[in-house]
Design an enzyme around this catalytic site. Structure first.
Site, PDB file in Angstrom:
ATOM      1  N   GLU A  56     -44.083  21.263  19.331  1.00  0.00           N
ATOM      2  CA  GLU A  56     -43.831  20.767  20.772  1.00  0.00           C
ATOM      3  C   GLU A  56     -44.839  21.744  21.590  1.00  0.00           C
ATOM      4  O   GLU A  56     -43.971  22.206  22.479  1.00  0.00           O
ATOM      5  CB  GLU A  56     -42.780  20.625  21.125  1.00  0.00           C
ATOM      6  CG  GLU A  56     -41.980  19.172  20.290  1.00  0.00           C
ATOM      7  CD  GLU A  56     -40.553  18.986  20.739  1.00  0.00           C
ATOM      8  OE1 GLU A  56     -40.110  19.430  21.793  1.00  0.00           O
ATOM      9  OE2 GLU A  56     -40.054  18.309  20.117  1.00  0.00           O
ATOM     10  N   GLU A  67     -39.127  14.710  14.240  1.00  0.00           N
ATOM     11  CA  GLU A  67     -38.052  14.785  14.693  1.00  0.00           C
ATOM     12  C   GLU A  67     -37.529  13.621  15.332  1.00  0.00           C
ATOM     13  O   GLU A  67     -38.328  12.613  15.971  1.00  0.00           O
ATOM     14  CB  GLU A  67     -37.948  15.831  15.873  1.00  0.00           C
ATOM     15  CG  GLU A  67     -37.569  17.353  15.598  1.00  0.00           C
ATOM     16  CD  GLU A  67     -37.738  18.376  16.526  1.00  0.00           C
ATOM     17  OE1 GLU A  67     -36.997  17.802  17.680  1.00  0.00           O
ATOM     18  OE2 GLU A  67     -38.225  19.306  16.493  1.00  0.00           O
TER      19      GLU A  67
HETATM   20  O1  IFM Z   1     -33.597  20.662  20.174  1.00  0.00           O
HETATM   21  C1  IFM Z   1     -34.699  20.241  20.493  1.00  0.00           C
HETATM   22  C2  IFM Z   1     -35.716  20.800  19.399  1.00  0.00           C
HETATM   23  O2  IFM Z   1     -35.729  22.261  19.386  1.00  0.00           O
HETATM   24  C3  IFM Z   1     -37.353  20.394  19.919  1.00  0.00           C
HETATM   25  N1  IFM Z   1     -37.290  19.123  20.113  1.00  0.00           N
HETATM   26  C4  IFM Z   1     -36.381  18.321  20.771  1.00  0.00           C
HETATM   27  C5  IFM Z   1     -34.759  18.991  20.376  1.00  0.00           C
HETATM   28  C6  IFM Z   1     -33.741  18.152  21.453  1.00  0.00           C
HETATM   29  O3  IFM Z   1     -33.799  18.537  22.611  1.00  0.00           O
END
Ligand code: IFM
Length: 461
Positions: A180, A366
């Site tokens: 990210e 994710e």
């Molecule tokens: O916890 C975070 C992760 O580190 C990166 N993506 C979003 C998740 C939730 O906020």
């Protein structure tokens, strides 16, 4: 060691998911600073998150990642929990300052040993290691020299990637370079919400370009060593609040910053015009950078949580040319994020429409949600809202696949409740509940639901 009996659970009203096929990868994801703890163990150097989380007022309730889930000392138990789900792959991240305490000199042998053993422990449990090299925890020593605002950090990142791949590359098939980069740039450098805590607004843009350059340079080092390379981007489908030209323009700017900044140069070798101009004005794009950044990818990681509704600001003098609006009429998670599974289908189909044959296979690296998840009197955590969330989003992925998008895997964020950045331990995303006083792990109902779904997928293929 704690044992985890598998009681019978009411899994809510969900039924079996449609078949995703024998080659689809089922996984969960974690990140080093969010779970490892052991902040000063065995020669680890400080990262920007150690510094930031110790500054008063930065993190809710003054929490830090000093101990987190103590995964550094409990990785056996945690990987056994991961294996108990029947996963194919486990996504984790490597703490750069555990491996190179100052971000650039010789490796810390104990740091590399930890990840070496972690990978072996995964393989013993038939979990394919899926490491991320950078999940926001930059060595503080590099931040002291400007962090990602300094072009040199991109070269240091490629050296670190090579060093890790030299040690683990014989057992790691795929590497995610960055997690990210948009969120890291926006929250860390533009808005001051995350480490390193700068509020530079548009002057944060070089931190985006340098991360992309680091990705490209690291991709070359990893490919040379026989690795397959991915990048994990947080993506959101963006809708304008109305058809008014000002709202359409605001939504376009938001989409350009959040999504296209970290996709266009990687997949097409070009920045969108708006960004090309803003980056060129700041003199950060050097000859050859875009060719380096556009290194071929074996896959694109997509982290999806929620869509975004955007309008033009009422006050044209505010520092950002857009406003994010609440999305009403849908359920919301503990974080108050709107739950919109169809947004994931729209995002995936939209990416295919935008990038066509330039789009590599996609991995949902994710997806997940936070809820309070209280432990009930009988010791169980009946997180049926999480089950509904995961079920809905997996069906959305399946719809996108049915519409021709090449999606190859899905990773639940997260295996464990963990340190949720500026929100400390107040937001629980895990399939496994963690009691942060005792470090007791308790699988939630969603853990058993996910294990059953994976089992059913295997039985059906
Ligand atoms: O916890 C975070 C992760 O580190 C990166 N993506 C979003 C998740 C939730 O906020």
């Amino acid at each position: 060691m704690t044992t985890h009996a598998l009681p019978e659970f009411d899994h809510g009203s969900t039924s079996a998911l449609p078949a995703f096929g024998a080659d689809f990868l089922w996984g969960t994801a974690t990140a080093a600073y969010q779970i490892e703890g052991a902040a000063e163990a065995d020669g680890r150097g400080p990262s920007i998150w150690d510094t930031f989380s110790h500054q008063p007022g930065r993190i809710l309730e003054g929490h830090t990642g000093d101990v987190a889930c103590d995964h550094y000392h409990r990785s056996d138990e945690d990987l056994t929990l991961a294996a108990g789900l029947g996963l194919d792959a486990y996504r984790f991240s490597i703490s750069w300052s555990r491996v190179q305490p100052d971000g650039q000199s010789a490796a810390n042998p104990a740091g590399l040993d930890f990840y070496d053993q972690l990978v072996d422990r995964m393989l013993e449990r038939n979990l394919s290691p899926f490491p991320t090299l950078f999940h926001w925890d930059l060595p503080q020593a590099l931040e002291d020299r400007g962090g990602w605002l300094n072009r040199d950090t991109a070269y240091r990142f490629a050296d670190y990637a090579a060093l890790v791949a030299d040690r683990l590359g014989d057992r790691v098939p795929r590497w995610i370079t960055l997690n990210e980069p948009f969120i890291h740039m926006a929250f860390g450098y533009a808005l001051g919400i995350h480490a390193p805590g700068h509020s530079l607004y548009f002057d944060a843009l070089p931190a985006g370009h340098h991360q992309l350059l680091g990705h490209g340079l690291a991709a070359a080092a990893l490919t040379e060593r026989g690795g397959q390379v991915l990048l994990a981007n947080n993506c959101t489908p963006v809708s304008p609040a109305s058809d008014q030209p000002a709202d359409l323009a605001a939504a376009d700017v938001y989409d350009t910053l959040h999504n296209r900044f970290f996709l266009d140069p990687v997949l097409t070798g070009r920045y969108p015009d708006l960004l090309q101009d803003m980056l060129a004005e700041r003199g950060v794009i050097h000859d050859g950078d875009l060719a380096t950044i556009a290194a071929p990818l074996a896959g694109l990681g997509i982290n999806y949580y929620t869509p975004t509704l955007v309008s033009a600001p009422e006050d044209p003098h505010q520092p950002l040319p857009f406003v994010q609006l609440p999305i009403d009429g849908v359920p919301h998670t503990g974080f108050d994020w709107p739950v919109v599974p169809s947004g994931l289908r729209d995002l995936l189909v939209g990416l295919r429409e935008r990038y066509g044959t330039n789009l590599p296979p996609i991995y949902l690296t994710e997806n997940g949600c936070s809820y309070p998840d209280p432990v009930q009197a009988d010791g169980q955590i009946r997180d049926h809202e999480r089950i509904t969330f995961l079920d809905g989003h997996l069906r959305a992925v399946h719809e996108a696949i049915a519409e021709g998008v090449d999606v190859r895997g899905y990773f639940v964020w997260s295996l464990l409740d963990n340190f949720e950045w500026a929100h400390g331990y107040t937001q629980r995303f895990g399939l496994v509940h963690v009691d942060f006083d005792t470090q007791l792990r308790t699988p939630k109902a969603s853990y058993h639901w996910y294990a059953n779904q994976i089992r059913a997928q295997r039985a059906g293929v």
